[in-house]
Structure formats: C-alpha cells, structure tokens
Scaffold this motif. Structure first.
Motif, PDB file in Angstrom:
ATOM      1  N   MET A  92       0.822  -1.196   0.000  1.00  0.00           N
ATOM      2  CA  MET A  92       0.000   0.000   0.000  1.00  0.00           C
ATOM      3  C   MET A  92       0.869   1.265   0.000  1.00  0.00           C
ATOM      4  N   ARG A  93       1.956   1.231   0.747  1.00  0.00           N
ATOM      5  CA  ARG A  93       2.870   2.372   0.805  1.00  0.00           C
ATOM      6  C   ARG A  93       3.464   2.658  -0.577  1.00  0.00           C
ATOM      7  N   ILE A  94       3.795   1.599  -1.284  1.00  0.00           N
ATOM      8  CA  ILE A  94       4.401   1.764  -2.604  1.00  0.00           C
ATOM      9  C   ILE A  94       3.374   2.355  -3.571  1.00  0.00           C
ATOM     10  N   LEU A  95       2.148   1.912  -3.489  1.00  0.00           N
ATOM     11  CA  LEU A  95       1.106   2.442  -4.375  1.00  0.00           C
ATOM     12  C   LEU A  95       0.886   3.931  -4.102  1.00  0.00           C
ATOM     13  N   LYS A  96       0.879   4.320  -2.838  1.00  0.00           N
ATOM     14  CA  LYS A  96       0.743   5.743  -2.504  1.00  0.00           C
ATOM     15  C   LYS A  96       1.940   6.529  -3.022  1.00  0.00           C
ATOM     16  N   ALA A  97       3.131   5.973  -2.861  1.00  0.00           N
ATOM     17  CA  ALA A  97       4.338   6.636  -3.365  1.00  0.00           C
ATOM     18  C   ALA A  97       4.282   6.769  -4.884  1.00  0.00           C
ATOM     19  N   LEU A  98       3.710   5.775  -5.552  1.00  0.00           N
ATOM     20  CA  LEU A  98       3.576   5.823  -7.005  1.00  0.00           C
ATOM     21  C   LEU A  98       2.607   6.926  -7.433  1.00  0.00           C
ATOM     22  N   VAL A  99       1.527   7.093  -6.695  1.00  0.00           N
ATOM     23  CA  VAL A  99       0.571   8.171  -6.970  1.00  0.00           C
ATOM     24  C   VAL A  99       1.258   9.526  -6.801  1.00  0.00           C
ATOM     25  N   ASP A 100       2.049   9.670  -5.748  1.00  0.00           N
ATOM     26  CA  ASP A 100       2.807  10.910  -5.538  1.00  0.00           C
ATOM     27  C   ASP A 100       3.799  11.136  -6.676  1.00  0.00           C
ATOM     28  N   THR A 110      14.307   1.394 -12.715  1.00  0.00           N
ATOM     29  CA  THR A 110      15.396   1.525 -11.734  1.00  0.00           C
ATOM     30  C   THR A 110      15.373   2.899 -11.076  1.00  0.00           C
ATOM     31  N   SER A 111      15.281   3.949 -11.882  1.00  0.00           N
ATOM     32  CA  SER A 111      15.269   5.298 -11.305  1.00  0.00           C
ATOM     33  C   SER A 111      14.003   5.522 -10.469  1.00  0.00           C
ATOM     34  N   THR A 112      12.886   5.010 -10.943  1.00  0.00           N
ATOM     35  CA  THR A 112      11.634   5.193 -10.212  1.00  0.00           C
ATOM     36  C   THR A 112      11.656   4.442  -8.889  1.00  0.00           C
ATOM     37  N   SER A 113      12.187   3.239  -8.891  1.00  0.00           N
ATOM     38  CA  SER A 113      12.242   2.472  -7.642  1.00  0.00           C
ATOM     39  C   SER A 113      13.106   3.199  -6.609  1.00  0.00           C
ATOM     40  N   LYS A 114      14.186   3.831  -7.064  1.00  0.00           N
ATOM     41  CA  LYS A 114      15.020   4.609  -6.146  1.00  0.00           C
ATOM     42  C   LYS A 114      14.266   5.827  -5.628  1.00  0.00           C
ATOM     43  N   GLU A 115      13.516   6.492  -6.514  1.00  0.00           N
ATOM     44  CA  GLU A 115      12.773   7.694  -6.118  1.00  0.00           C
ATOM     45  C   GLU A 115      11.678   7.391  -5.098  1.00  0.00           C
ATOM     46  N   LYS A 161      11.889  -5.184  -8.528  1.00  0.00           N
ATOM     47  CA  LYS A 161      10.977  -6.328  -8.652  1.00  0.00           C
ATOM     48  C   LYS A 161       9.638  -6.034  -7.977  1.00  0.00           C
ATOM     49  N   TYR A 162       9.688  -5.417  -6.811  1.00  0.00           N
ATOM     50  CA  TYR A 162       8.446  -5.113  -6.105  1.00  0.00           C
ATOM     51  C   TYR A 162       7.660  -4.021  -6.840  1.00  0.00           C
ATOM     52  N   LEU A 163       8.355  -3.017  -7.350  1.00  0.00           N
ATOM     53  CA  LEU A 163       7.679  -1.965  -8.110  1.00  0.00           C
ATOM     54  C   LEU A 163       7.012  -2.565  -9.344  1.00  0.00           C
TER      55      LEU A 163
END
Length: 115
Positions: free
Chosen positions: A1-9, A24-29, A35-37
């Motif tokens: 859920m945290r990752i989905l919220k971070a993706l929305v941001d 790769t850059s997005t997962s770092k951001e 893999k999880y992203l």
C-alpha cells in the motif's frame, strides 16, 4: 500500500516526463526495489512498467493538447520531447500502438474531435 501511494505521488510530480525515467530510477525515487515496483504496477495498473509510463506520457500529451490549443501546430518532435519520450521514434510507435494513427493523424483527429 505504501508503494502504491508513493507511485501516486510520483505521478503527481510528473517524474514520468523525464526521458531517462526507468523502473530503476523510479524504484530509487519511491524507495523500493525494482521487482516489487514491477509487481505493484502489474497488479494495480494491469500493464508492465514501460507501458504504464508511456500511457502516463500520452495522457499528459492529451491534457496538454486540450489546454494549449496552439500546441496542435507545434512540431511533433517538440511534442515528443515535452511528453517525456527519449526519441521521436518511440513517441510515434507509442501513439500508433495505442491509437492506430500516426502522430500527424492523431493530432489532426484530436483537432477535429475537440472542435
């Protein structure tokens, strides 16, 4: 859920407009591994990461063309660049794959559709 919220941001900050945007850059951001992203995007957006980013870019382009009417007369290479595509070829392929139209036909169709 945290990752989905971070993706929305991440979407709201329009990081997808960076032509160097990658999983790769997005997962770092957003603070997770690639893999999880990839899993989160596949599960929640029903597509892989590159298609997800390209869809965001095309949605941005659609919004831009609606808001800036004179943009329909801009060079296609400029529209590709401001939409975050690293090359005109990738831009053209993405539009063709999604709409069935060439970029020129897409702009003409868009112009008629919104007139």
């Amino acid at each position: 859920m945290r990752i989905l919220k971070a993706l929305v941001d991440w979407e709201s900050q329009k990081f997808f407009l960076n032509p160097a945007c990658s999983i790769t850059s997005t997962s770092k951001e957003i603070g997770c591994n690639t893999k999880y992203l990839s899993f989160v995007v596949n599960k929640n957006k029903n597509m892989d990461f590159p298609n997800y980013v390209n869809n965001l870019r095309l949605e941005y382009l659609n919004q831009y063309l609606r808001e800036v009417e004179e943009a329909r007369n801009f060079k296609l290479t400029y529209l590709a660049a401001i939409s975050g595509f690293s090359s005109y070829g990738k831009f053209a392929k993405c539009i063709k794959d999604r709409t069935g139209y060439s970029p020129t036909q897409f702009i003409v169709f868009f112009d008629h559709k919104t007139a």
